[in-house]
Scaffold this motif. Sequence first.
Motif, PDB file in Angstrom:
ATOM      1  N   ALA A 100      -5.892  -1.034  12.337  1.00 45.73           N
ATOM      2  CA  ALA A 100      -5.759  -0.592  10.947  1.00 45.73           C
ATOM      3  C   ALA A 100      -4.338  -0.774  10.421  1.00 45.73           C
ATOM      4  N   ALA A 101      -3.345  -0.425  11.203  1.00 42.17           N
ATOM      5  CA  ALA A 101      -1.958  -0.518  10.735  1.00 42.17           C
ATOM      6  C   ALA A 101      -1.594  -1.948  10.371  1.00 42.17           C
ATOM      7  N   GLN A 102      -1.959  -2.896  11.232  1.00 46.56           N
ATOM      8  CA  GLN A 102      -1.620  -4.293  10.973  1.00 46.56           C
ATOM      9  C   GLN A 102      -2.371  -4.835   9.759  1.00 46.56           C
ATOM     10  N   VAL A 103      -3.649  -4.480   9.659  1.00 45.73           N
ATOM     11  CA  VAL A 103      -4.449  -4.972   8.535  1.00 45.73           C
ATOM     12  C   VAL A 103      -3.948  -4.389   7.217  1.00 45.73           C
ATOM     13  N   LEU A 104      -3.647  -3.105   7.200  1.00 43.90           N
ATOM     14  CA  LEU A 104      -3.210  -2.477   5.953  1.00 43.90           C
ATOM     15  C   LEU A 104      -1.812  -2.940   5.555  1.00 43.90           C
ATOM     16  N   ALA A 132      -0.780  -5.993   6.086  1.00 43.19           N
ATOM     17  CA  ALA A 132      -1.077  -7.297   5.496  1.00 43.19           C
ATOM     18  C   ALA A 132      -1.657  -7.136   4.093  1.00 43.19           C
ATOM     19  N   CYS A 133      -2.490  -6.121   3.899  1.00 40.42           N
ATOM     20  CA  CYS A 133      -3.047  -5.848   2.575  1.00 40.42           C
ATOM     21  C   CYS A 133      -1.936  -5.572   1.567  1.00 40.42           C
ATOM     22  N   GLY A 134      -0.958  -4.759   1.963  1.00 40.37           N
ATOM     23  CA  GLY A 134       0.124  -4.410   1.057  1.00 40.37           C
ATOM     24  C   GLY A 134       0.956  -5.612   0.664  1.00 40.37           C
ATOM     25  N   VAL A 135       1.323  -6.431   1.640  1.00 46.66           N
ATOM     26  CA  VAL A 135       2.122  -7.632   1.364  1.00 46.66           C
ATOM     27  C   VAL A 135       1.364  -8.577   0.436  1.00 46.66           C
ATOM     28  N   LEU A 136       0.085  -8.789   0.721  1.00 54.80           N
ATOM     29  CA  LEU A 136      -0.711  -9.718  -0.069  1.00 54.80           C
ATOM     30  C   LEU A 136      -0.957  -9.192  -1.479  1.00 54.80           C
ATOM     31  N   GLN A 140      -4.779   7.822   7.781  1.00 58.09           N
ATOM     32  CA  GLN A 140      -3.352   8.083   7.978  1.00 58.09           C
ATOM     33  C   GLN A 140      -2.542   6.788   8.034  1.00 58.09           C
ATOM     34  N   GLU A 141      -3.213   5.677   8.271  1.00 54.73           N
ATOM     35  CA  GLU A 141      -2.517   4.392   8.329  1.00 54.73           C
ATOM     36  C   GLU A 141      -2.233   3.825   6.946  1.00 54.73           C
ATOM     37  N   LEU A 142      -2.679   4.505   5.897  1.00 56.99           N
ATOM     38  CA  LEU A 142      -2.455   3.995   4.537  1.00 56.99           C
ATOM     39  C   LEU A 142      -0.976   3.881   4.190  1.00 56.99           C
ATOM     40  N   ASP A 143      -0.123   4.625   4.867  1.00 58.48           N
ATOM     41  CA  ASP A 143       1.314   4.480   4.624  1.00 58.48           C
ATOM     42  C   ASP A 143       1.774   3.050   4.884  1.00 58.48           C
ATOM     43  N   HIS A 144       1.155   2.381   5.845  1.00 53.88           N
ATOM     44  CA  HIS A 144       1.507   0.988   6.116  1.00 53.88           C
ATOM     45  C   HIS A 144       1.197   0.118   4.908  1.00 53.88           C
ATOM     46  N   PHE A 145       0.113   0.417   4.237  1.00 53.77           N
ATOM     47  CA  PHE A 145      -0.279  -0.332   3.041  1.00 53.77           C
ATOM     48  C   PHE A 145       0.715  -0.105   1.907  1.00 53.77           C
TER      49      PHE A 145
END
Length: 247
Positions: free
Chosen positions: A78-82, A84-88, A164-169
């Motif tokens: 989840a952390a890696q995917v989110l 990537a979502c934020g950057v994109l 909780q991983e949404l912070d990465h996004f």
Amino acid sequence: MRPLKHGYTNRTVGDGSVVEKTYEGPDAGIRRAREYALLTRLQRKLPVPPVRGLDDGVLTLGFVAGAPGQELVEAGHAAQVLEACGVLLRRIHETASSVLGENAHDAGKVLVHGDFGPNNLLLDPVSFQVTAVVDWEFAHLGDAVEDLAWCEWIVRMHHAEHHQELDHFFNAYGGAVPAWPVRRAAMLSRCAELEQFCHRGDPNGPGVRQWQERAAETAGWQEQPGPAHGNFMMHTTAPSDRSLDDR
């Protein structure tokens, strides 16, 4: 041709070389024309599938390798995917709004995907680089909060154990992000739109009831505190005046 996984609104089939998308439901022709035009204009600007053609109402796209984002989230990434979502998503919002045409009333608006989240991203399962963003049929010019809030909604509704991983996004998106009440209002607005979309296709059918139930659940959510939550400020302008064409 075989049906592809994770297709919901439309009929999508592929053979490992091309993907054929047949639009169904309300405004099928409008959604098909919008996606075809936008994907054509976004080539070499964003990671999107190559357009092969539009014939007899079927949009044909080139096959793009990658793992669906929601599968990678459920696999523990989840952390890696989110991230990537934020950057994109930042790149999408920095894309020149002229790709959809703009007029004097569109000042300050950004390109909004309209259904942004891990569910519409393909990623390299090793590097987690986005290989394609798909399903642009609801794209329009609007406010960045629409995509930011909807990605959060997708995670909280379908991957609640990873919220909780949404912070990465949000951190990867960078800059100011609307406060929680604004994000939740955007979520509820989109739920209402999808309820109406289903109602036009099947009045008072199961889709309508599903979105009513989802809206009620969303209305009861509270912001989940985390390392970054509570520190976001209202975002009122486009992320940047510089488009990807200038990079």
